[in-house]
Each structure stands twice: as structure tokens, then as C-alpha cells.
Design a protein around this motif. Structure first.
Motif, short mmCIF file in Angstrom:
data_model
loop_
_atom_site.label_atom_id
_atom_site.label_comp_id
_atom_site.label_asym_id
_atom_site.label_seq_id
_atom_site.Cartn_x
_atom_site.Cartn_y
_atom_site.Cartn_z
N ILE A 172 0.84 -1.20 0.00
CA ILE A 172 0.00 0.00 0.00
C ILE A 172 0.88 1.26 0.00
O ILE A 172 0.54 2.26 -0.62
CB ILE A 172 -0.95 0.01 1.23
CG1 ILE A 172 -1.74 -1.31 1.31
CG2 ILE A 172 -1.91 1.20 1.19
CD1 ILE A 172 -2.58 -1.62 0.09
N MET A 252 -7.48 3.34 2.29
CA MET A 252 -6.87 3.44 0.97
C MET A 252 -6.79 2.06 0.32
O MET A 252 -7.09 1.88 -0.86
CB MET A 252 -5.46 4.04 1.13
CG MET A 252 -4.89 4.62 -0.09
SD MET A 252 -3.63 5.87 0.37
CE MET A 252 -2.44 4.84 1.24
N ASN A 256 -8.83 0.36 -3.14
CA ASN A 256 -8.26 -0.48 -4.20
C ASN A 256 -9.04 -1.78 -4.36
O ASN A 256 -9.33 -2.21 -5.48
CB ASN A 256 -6.78 -0.78 -3.91
CG ASN A 256 -5.86 0.39 -4.23
OD1 ASN A 256 -6.30 1.42 -4.76
ND2 ASN A 256 -4.59 0.24 -3.92
N GLU A 289 -12.66 8.63 -0.14
CA GLU A 289 -11.78 9.63 -0.77
C GLU A 289 -10.99 9.05 -1.94
O GLU A 289 -10.64 9.76 -2.87
CB GLU A 289 -10.80 10.08 0.32
CG GLU A 289 -10.22 11.45 0.16
CD GLU A 289 -9.36 11.74 1.38
OE1 GLU A 289 -8.13 11.82 1.22
OE2 GLU A 289 -9.92 11.86 2.51
N ASN A 290 -10.70 7.77 -1.86
CA ASN A 290 -9.85 7.14 -2.87
C ASN A 290 -10.63 6.33 -3.90
O ASN A 290 -10.05 5.57 -4.66
CB ASN A 290 -8.79 6.26 -2.20
CG ASN A 290 -7.71 7.09 -1.53
OD1 ASN A 290 -6.87 7.68 -2.20
ND2 ASN A 290 -7.76 7.18 -0.20
N ASN B 170 -6.55 2.10 -9.20
CA ASN B 170 -5.94 1.71 -7.94
C ASN B 170 -4.77 2.66 -7.63
O ASN B 170 -3.99 2.99 -8.51
CB ASN B 170 -5.40 0.28 -8.03
CG ASN B 170 -6.36 -0.75 -7.47
OD1 ASN B 170 -7.56 -0.53 -7.45
ND2 ASN B 170 -5.86 -1.88 -7.02
N ILE B 171 -4.69 3.06 -6.37
CA ILE B 171 -3.57 3.90 -5.94
C ILE B 171 -2.36 2.99 -5.70
O ILE B 171 -2.41 2.10 -4.86
CB ILE B 171 -3.90 4.67 -4.64
CG1 ILE B 171 -5.18 5.47 -4.79
CG2 ILE B 171 -2.72 5.56 -4.22
CD1 ILE B 171 -5.15 6.57 -5.81
N PRO B 174 0.94 6.25 -3.17
CA PRO B 174 0.17 7.30 -2.48
C PRO B 174 0.94 8.63 -2.50
O PRO B 174 2.15 8.65 -2.25
CB PRO B 174 0.05 6.77 -1.04
CG PRO B 174 0.21 5.30 -1.16
CD PRO B 174 1.16 5.08 -2.31
N PHE B 184 -6.74 11.87 -8.65
CA PHE B 184 -6.07 10.93 -7.73
C PHE B 184 -4.56 11.13 -7.80
O PHE B 184 -4.02 11.44 -8.86
CB PHE B 184 -6.37 9.48 -8.12
CG PHE B 184 -7.74 9.01 -7.76
CD1 PHE B 184 -8.64 9.82 -7.10
CD2 PHE B 184 -8.14 7.73 -8.09
CE1 PHE B 184 -9.92 9.38 -6.78
CE2 PHE B 184 -9.41 7.27 -7.78
CZ PHE B 184 -10.30 8.09 -7.12
#
Lengths: 324, 324
Positions: A172, A252, A256, A289-290, B170-171, B174, B184
Motif C-alpha cells: 500500500i 486506501m 483499491n 476519498e480514494n 488503484n492507488i 500514495p 487521484f
């Protein structure tokens, strides 16, 4: 003699690194017998199974005999649904590939199924808990580690090899906190587990030497996730911040996951969830938020509806009702 | 009269932001008729469908009439399989919810199915391409944007709302590169798309002013992903580095996806894949590096087997063979 489905029982066995719990469960998730033993007690898997057998047989007889038992469900680290084997579990003393389902079938003369504990938890939630009637959800277990079980189209996702759903090891924060066991940098488990919460607390105490905190009353060795929780519910600013930070990273990650399988809900289970809104709120905020707009305000993050003490047995037993 | 399945055709319509392509396809993926129009030409969806109808009817008649057509498959941005509607597609002039499947059914008198283009590509690959016979795979389209279609247990994952599989959003980093459209920071699409490659090249040129590069022969406006590719295959050090960097981020993302659904393979499609080993190798390396040992050396990353010019029509048409 054909036993009516409503009168059948399932045996659930949960094999943890330290303890094994097992029990007899009916269709509604009522546990009528419970047993426990140390997983580490028996060097040989055969001796371990013998102990389970001797403990379970009297209660099976009491239930009316094996014909009243639909089968045996087992949750175990690295348990593979397809092969029925525990494969190279780092935390068990039984090394290599253990053909557990075959051994259990032979021992008890009953059908058996095996998967890992988080997958079993997901099936348990679908059968008896918060996910009843849901065809699309993700179960995340936030305990010593972070596990997951993913349900798509009403079925657990096992993948091509039976090992799908290791979301705790998703990276992450690339280059982030080093995981104590895998060596990965920035995986979800490094933050959203009990160990992760403890490490975040220690980091925050060090980085904010001026900020008063009840957590400073404890030595680094004493400070664990439970103490962080105790401090947070007393309103300790830094301890609350630990949860905010944990929730931010967890949320977060959940965003995903949502953009992967678009579940109806995410069910959280385990020690961390006891903190309630302290963890649920920042997690939900960060998730929303994501997310792309099309996914926003659609996915509920809900706590498990299984009692923590029962969940492991229930999850394992639930595999039985999925047997053909 | 019942038409034998082998003599049936499917119509595939791919609605892109700029162009629409469509065609008549047989069971083996042979396209016997192709048409194209501008998606932007018609302000009203009814006029657009009228044009498609007039273009397709002669070829339908030639094929023997509508009874030889099993149905119409449509790939479109924000196409929702469950509702049969295009929902709030930001790049189309038809705003709001367009009940496309109903309109197509009424217009042609044929069954119809709709999904987004990346999902259609995954079904196309499963029907005619690299994923024939595979029950667990992930399709990633690397074009102007990054799209995805996920197959679990032989079925496309649509999620509870029909929008599953937006892995491009997908992040991955970050706080990383800001996406030009979603806002994003650090999403996969910001790096692994044509635009992402261009931005990475511009960044690298600026950060390494001393390193010679053929890319410096072009203005920032001229430099696009195709030029980066041209320079890389000529051995330009910085251009090669652009692919290494892109592959590193893509591979990290793929590792996360593998630990979600444990697919047998990941199929890459689109402009970026033309770079061959320049992109496949760093991607594969980074993926393996970020996988738990139980997942390593199991998942093949393979290029699409559909010709790029045909893929959109084939993908859309493949939806038809999945119709009941």
C-alpha cells in the motif's frame, strides 16, 4: 437412512499457530460442543488427529452417530481448498505438504474440506453472520495479521491454485514500513494488524516527544495494541491519532479492493474492530476519498456479526454446508 | 427454423470516445464485415443507432437474415452489464443514463449485451485469444488509459453493481503523480498509460539534464509514447529507463492483483505492449519481487493474441456467445 438436512451437524476445526479449537455446529450456527487443544502439543500430525478424534467421537455418538454429521470443515494457515493440503505453513511444526483432508476423511469416515482461516471466516459470515444473502463481499480479518476472504458471485474466490485472497500482503505504501516476517516494505499487514498498530504508536511517541500521552506510562515492551486501544477510548490524543493513521491506510487499501471486485460490503473482523468508530470512521473516510465517483457511497463497511470466541469454529464448520 | 450454433454470427459494436467500430463475427472470431463511424457525429443516440442499423442490415440480410444472428454485443465506456445502460460516461456526448441494450433490442429485434471495453476485451481473449480455456485470468489494457477485466471461475467479475474491474484507478504510489482527470495521486493509470509514459519521459529528461538522449530532439509537445518507444528500441538509455520505471510500477500493481484473485495469467493488451521485452521484463521482475513466495513463478504475463485492429469488435462480439 437419510437424515433431514435440518437435523444435520457440521464439525468445525480451526487450526491456529498456537491453539486449535473445534466444535459441533448446527445449520443455524449454534455450537453444541466445543473443544480445544494446543496445536504445538503433537510433533506428529497423526497424534494430533488422534486427540481430536478421541475428543469428538463421544459427542458425535451423542448426536446420533456419524450419519448425523454432514462433514468436517477445517480452517488452517496455508490451507488449500483445491488440494485439501496444508502447504508449507511457516507457523506450524508440520512441515512441507500435509494431506490433511485425506487424513481426516480416513480417520473419521466423513467428507471434509479445508481452506485458510480468513476464507473460512468469510464463509462463516455468509452462512451465519453479517453477509447472509450477500453474493459480493470482502472479509478482512484484522488480528495478529491481516487476512482476507473474497466472495464473488456467491462463491469464495480461490484462484487457479487455491491461494487467492492474501490482501494483507498487498503493498500500500511502496518503500514504507518493513514487514517483520515477509520483508516487504509497506504492505497492509505492516500497518493494519495488532503489531502494526503497536509500531505506529511507538513511532508517533518518538516523533512527537512534546505531545503528552498516557501511552508514555508504559515501556515500549509493554505497549501493545490493546493498551493503545485503552488509551484511545480515554481520549488520549496520540492514541486516537494512531487509529486515524491506521484507518487512513486501511481505507486506501479498501478503495483499491473495491475497484477490483466492487463488493456490496466489506466486513471487518478481529481485535482492531473493537475500537469501533475510532477505526471505522477514518477507514470509511479514506476509502471514499480514494474511490472513483461511480463507487462512492455504495459500499458498507460493517463489523462481523460472529462472536469472536465462536467465529473460528463457525467459519470452519460453514465449509461443510458448501460441500456437494 | 433452428440455426445450428456453428452457423451463427454475432455482431460486435465497440463505442469509443471518438470512434465506433462494428462488425459481423463468426464463432471462430473471423470478422466478415466491418464498419466504422464517428461516435461524436450524432447528437442524439437515436440517430447514431439509425446509422448503425442502416449500415448493418444489408450484411445481416446477406448472412441469411436476423435468424442467423445470435445477438449484439456492445463495449462502451461506463457500460453496465447488469442494467444494460451506459451510465454517466464522462467522454460521451450522451449524458446521464442511456438504456442502450433496450434501444438496440427494439431497433434490431435481437438479444443484446453491454459492458465496458476492458471487460469486453477480457471476454474476447477468453473466446478467441490468449485466454482460451482459462478460468482465472486478469486482462489489463494499456492504452490511452488503463482498463481491466477480471475473470474468476470462468466468469467475468461484474461486482454487485456491474462496475467491478477499474484497476487503472488503484492507488499504487500514495501521494504520487496527480492524474489529469480523476485528480487521484499515484493511481496506476497515471504511470502505465500512454499519457503516463509521456509524463515519465518528460520528468526523466528534466531530472537528468546531463544524460544525452535522442528524446531531446523533440519538443515536449511532440514527445508522445510512440516517440519514447521509437527512441527506446534504438537503445536510447533514458527512453529504456522510462520503460523500466513504468514496468516497475505496473509490476508492483500486478503483484497486488495476483494476491487478490490468484489468476493463472495476466494478459496485457494495447499500445504499451508493442515495446515487448522492454516493458514485459521489468514488469515481470517487479511483480515477482512483490509477491509472497507461494505465488512466485506461477503467473504468466502474456501479450494479447487478438490483432489490435480487430480486438474491439471481437471483444464486443464475444459477449454474444455468453448470452443464455
Amino acid at each position: 437412512m437419510e437424515i433431514p438436512a435440518t437435523q444435520q451437524y457440521a464439525i468445525g476445526i480451526d487450526i491456529g499457530g498456537t491453539n486449535t479449537v473445534y466444535g459441533l455446529v448446527d445449520r443455524r450456527g449454534h455450537i453444541s460442543y466445543r473443544g480445544a487443544t494446543s496445536t504445538k502439543k503433537h510433533e506428529k500430525i497423526e497424534d494430533y488427529l488422534e486427540e481430536l478424534y478421541e475428543s469428538l467421537m463421544p459427542t458425535i455418538e451423542q448426536a446420533g452417530g456419524v450419519e448425523y454429521i454432514k462433514g468436517i470443515g477445517i480452517g488452517a494457515p496455508n490451507g488449500n481448498f483445491y488440494t485439501g493440503s496444508i502447504e508449507y505453513a511457516p507457523n506450524l511444526q508440520w512441515k512441507g505438504v500435509i494431506r490433511l483432508v485425506d487424513m481426516v476423511k480416513a480417520k473419521f469416515g466423513l467428507p471434509a474440506a479445508l481452506t485458510n482461516d480468513a476464507n473460512a471466516a468469510a464463509v462463516g459470515e455468509m452462512t451465519y453472520g453479517a453477509a447472509r444473502g450477500m453474493k459480493e463481499f470482502i472479509m478482512i480479518t484484522l488480528g495478529t495479521g491481516v487476512g482476507s476472504g473474497i466472495v464473488v458471485n456467491g462463491q469464495l474466490v480461490y484462484g487457479h491454485d487455491g491461494f487467492a485472497g492474501e490482501l494483507g500482503h498487498n503493498i500500500i505504501i511502496p518503500g514504507g514500513r518493513k514487514h517483520w516476517a515477509t520483508g516487504f516494505e509497506g504492505s497492509l499487514e505492516a500497518y493494519a494488524s495488532a503489531t502494526g498498530v503497536r509500531l505506529t504508536a511507538l513511532e508517533m511517541l518518538e516523533k512527537n516527544p512534546e505531545t503528552p500521552s498516557i501511552m508514555r506510562n508504559y515501556t515500549p515492551d509493554e505497549l501493545d495494541s490493546r493498551l493503545v486501544y485503552d488509551c484511545a477510548i480515554q481520549g488520549d490524543e496520540l492514541a486516537v491519532e494512531v487509529y486515524n493513521y491506521t484507518g487512513k491506510i486501511l481505507g486506501m487499501a479498501l478503495a483499491n479492493f473495491v475497484m477490483f471486485s466492487s463488493p456490496q460490503s466489506i466486513i471487518l473482523f478481529g481485535g482492531l474492530t473493537k475500537a469501533g468508530d475510532l477505526i471505522f470512521k477514518p477507514t470509511k473516510d479514506a476509502m471514499e476519498e480514494n474511490l472513483l465517483p461511480i463507487f462512492r457511497n455504495k459500499v458498507a463497511i460493517i463489523p462481523s456479526e460472529l462472536k469472536e470466541a465462536d467465529a473460528a469454529i463457525l467459519g470452519a464448520s460453514a465449509l461443510v454446508w458448501e460441500l456437494p
